[in-house]
Design an enzyme around this catalytic site. Structure first.
Site, PDB file in Angstrom:
ATOM      1  N   ARG A   1       0.829  -1.218   0.000  1.00 49.52           N
ATOM      2  CA  ARG A   1       0.000   0.000   0.000  1.00 49.52           C
ATOM      3  C   ARG A   1       0.861   1.266   0.000  1.00 49.52           C
ATOM      4  O   ARG A   1       0.483   2.275  -0.587  1.00 49.52           O
ATOM      5  CB  ARG A   1      -1.014  -0.023   1.151  1.00 49.52           C
ATOM      6  CG  ARG A   1      -0.455  -0.168   2.565  1.00 49.52           C
ATOM      7  CD  ARG A   1      -1.598  -0.513   3.521  1.00 49.52           C
ATOM      8  NE  ARG A   1      -1.273  -0.540   4.941  1.00 49.52           N
ATOM      9  CZ  ARG A   1      -0.789  -1.597   5.594  1.00 49.52           C
ATOM     10  NH1 ARG A   1      -0.520  -2.724   4.935  1.00 49.52           N
ATOM     11  NH2 ARG A   1      -0.558  -1.541   6.892  1.00 49.52           N
TER      12      ARG A   1
ATOM     13  N   GLU B   1       4.058  -0.430   8.957  1.00 45.11           N
ATOM     14  CA  GLU B   1       3.084  -0.086   9.993  1.00 45.11           C
ATOM     15  C   GLU B   1       3.448  -0.816  11.282  1.00 45.11           C
ATOM     16  O   GLU B   1       4.120  -1.872  11.241  1.00 45.11           O
ATOM     17  CB  GLU B   1       1.683  -0.482   9.517  1.00 45.11           C
ATOM     18  CG  GLU B   1       0.544  -0.128  10.464  1.00 45.11           C
ATOM     19  CD  GLU B   1       0.539   1.332  10.898  1.00 45.11           C
ATOM     20  OE1 GLU B   1       1.503   1.763  11.585  1.00 45.11           O
ATOM     21  OE2 GLU B   1      -0.433   2.041  10.600  1.00 45.11           O
TER      22      GLU B   1
HETATM   23  O1  LIG Z   1      -5.011  -0.810  11.333  1.00 44.94           O
HETATM   24  C1  LIG Z   1      -3.887  -0.272  11.311  1.00 44.94           C
HETATM   25  O2  LIG Z   1      -2.847  -0.827  10.951  1.00 44.94           O
HETATM   26  C2  LIG Z   1      -3.767   1.175  11.770  1.00 44.94           C
HETATM   27  C3  LIG Z   1      -3.724   2.137  10.630  1.00 44.94           C
HETATM   28  O3  LIG Z   1      -4.774   1.986   9.737  1.00 44.94           O
HETATM   29  O4  LIG Z   1      -4.849   1.475  12.611  1.00 44.94           O
HETATM   30  P1  LIG Z   1      -4.863   2.580  13.749  1.00 44.94           P
HETATM   31  O5  LIG Z   1      -5.769   3.657  13.271  1.00 44.94           O
HETATM   32  O6  LIG Z   1      -5.430   1.860  14.947  1.00 44.94           O
HETATM   33  O7  LIG Z   1      -3.488   3.070  14.015  1.00 44.94           O
END
Ligand SMILES: O=C(O)[C@@H](CO)OP(=O)(O)O
Length: 342
Positions: A146, A200
């Site tokens: 992504r 992430e």
């Molecule tokens: O699901 C996830 O990996 C993150 C970003 O989309 O979520 P959050 O908003 O809880 O940080």
């Protein structure tokens, strides 16, 4: 085999990354750099270096000063119309990826490798329009599709029209098989480095769960704590603090030196890896970072000048002029692009 040309001039070593094996000099040792970049080393004493060892060898030299120069921008280059910002400032663009299929479904995603939705594709293209006049010499993305899709789609809009090319340094064979054999083509390319450290934050046992259903099951407060506290990790996952440790270390070790050497950089990454980098750039406290939210597909601009990061853009404004306060250098770059393209 030594795949680099080595020139000696008075007090200077010059290494030209040539046809696939490329080098960077930092603290006198030689590491890989993206192909096509020229490295100059000012020797502290003439003739102090003694040997060049093949492969990723070490130059035994005492370097007083190092600089990495994009050959397109190097003064010796014949290309005189290449636009550039003033040499003492570089641009840093941060983009959170566009909407993914799991953002759309409201699922915890973390390190699961999910592609963009159609809306995410459009967001990435729009992000590209907003940065189309800002120099980009190098791109860093996470290892996740992504972020990579976002970077590539954004670059389709850039007016300089260089080609972003993903570096494959994962093995000698991958390096060899992705060589480019034209200096001119290399000059018209932007190296893209994919690094897992920019991924992430790993969401542990929440990955794949619906955010609303998880809140209904464990309570809103608990889920908010997992999602937005600084140092409390979700079950078997990473806290923001743990994510920051690897993402900020990567930024300091690999991205900041590029900015220092005069390159403008774009980073395409994720909500939490970028929040932790912004925490470092803006010197936010662990309390302040809790309320920092990033929208998908909105590029944020910083200027790196005299070892400081100066934020030039708000993540919320809808237009390019609303988002960024241009520096004089950026305005000049934009004007030169206009002259070049018309
Ligand atoms: O699901 C996830 O990996 C993150 C970003 O989309 O979520 P959050 O908003 O809880 O940080």
């Amino acid at each position: 085999m030594v795949n680099a040309m080595l020139h000696q001039t008075v007090g200077t070593l010059q290494l030209l990354g040539n046809f696939g094996t490329h080098y960077e000099i930092r603290n006198d040792s030689v590491n890989l750099i993206p192909r096509g970049f020229k490295v100059e080393v000012e020797l502290s004493k003439r003739g102090i270096y003694s040997s060049w060892e093949g492969k990723l060898g070490v130059i035994r030299a005492s370097a007083s000063q190092t600089s990495v120069v994009d050959p397109v921008l190097a003064p010796s280059n014949n290309v005189t119309h290449e636009p550039r910002t003033k040499s003492n400032e570089t641009a840093l663009i941060l983009i959170r990826h566009g909407e993914s299929l799991w953002n759309e479904k409201n699922l915890f995603t973390g390190c699961v490798d999910v592609p963009l939705t159609k809306k995410g594709v459009e967001e990435a293209i729009e992000a590209g329009r907003r940065i189309s006049n800002i120099p980009v010499d190098m791109i860093f993305t996470s290892a996740l599709i992504r972020a990579q899709m976002t970077a590539m789609l954004a670059m389709t809009q850039h007016r300089r029209k260089k080609v972003p090319i993903i570096m494959h340094n994962e093995s000698e064979q991958a390096k060899a098989w992705s060589q480019i054999y034209s200096e001119e083509t290399i000059k018209q390319s932007i190296p893209v480095i994919a690094a897992w450290q920019l991924n992430e934050r790993m969401y542990g046992e929440l990955q794949g769960l619906n955010k609303q259903e998880t809140a209904d099951r464990f309570g809103k407060e608990k889920v908010h704590e997992w999602r937005r506290s600084y140092d409390i990790p979700p079950p078997d996952g990473e806290s923001l603090e743990m994510c920051a440790q690897r993402a900020v270390a990567y930024f300091k070790d690999n991205i900041e030196p590029q900015l220092q050497s005069g390159k403008s950089v774009m980073i395409a990454a994720h909500g939490n890896s970028l929040r932790s980098i912004i925490m470092y750039l803006d010197q936010l406290t662990s309390q302040e970072v809790i309320s920092l939210e990033l929208s998908t597909g909105i590029p944020m601009l910083y200027i790196f000048k005299e070892d400081n990061f100066i934020r030039r853009g708000s993540p919320v404004a809808p237009t390019e002029t609303g988002v960024y306060a241009y520096t004089r250098g950026l305005a000049q770059y934009r004007q030169k692009l206009d002259e070049m393209l018309h």
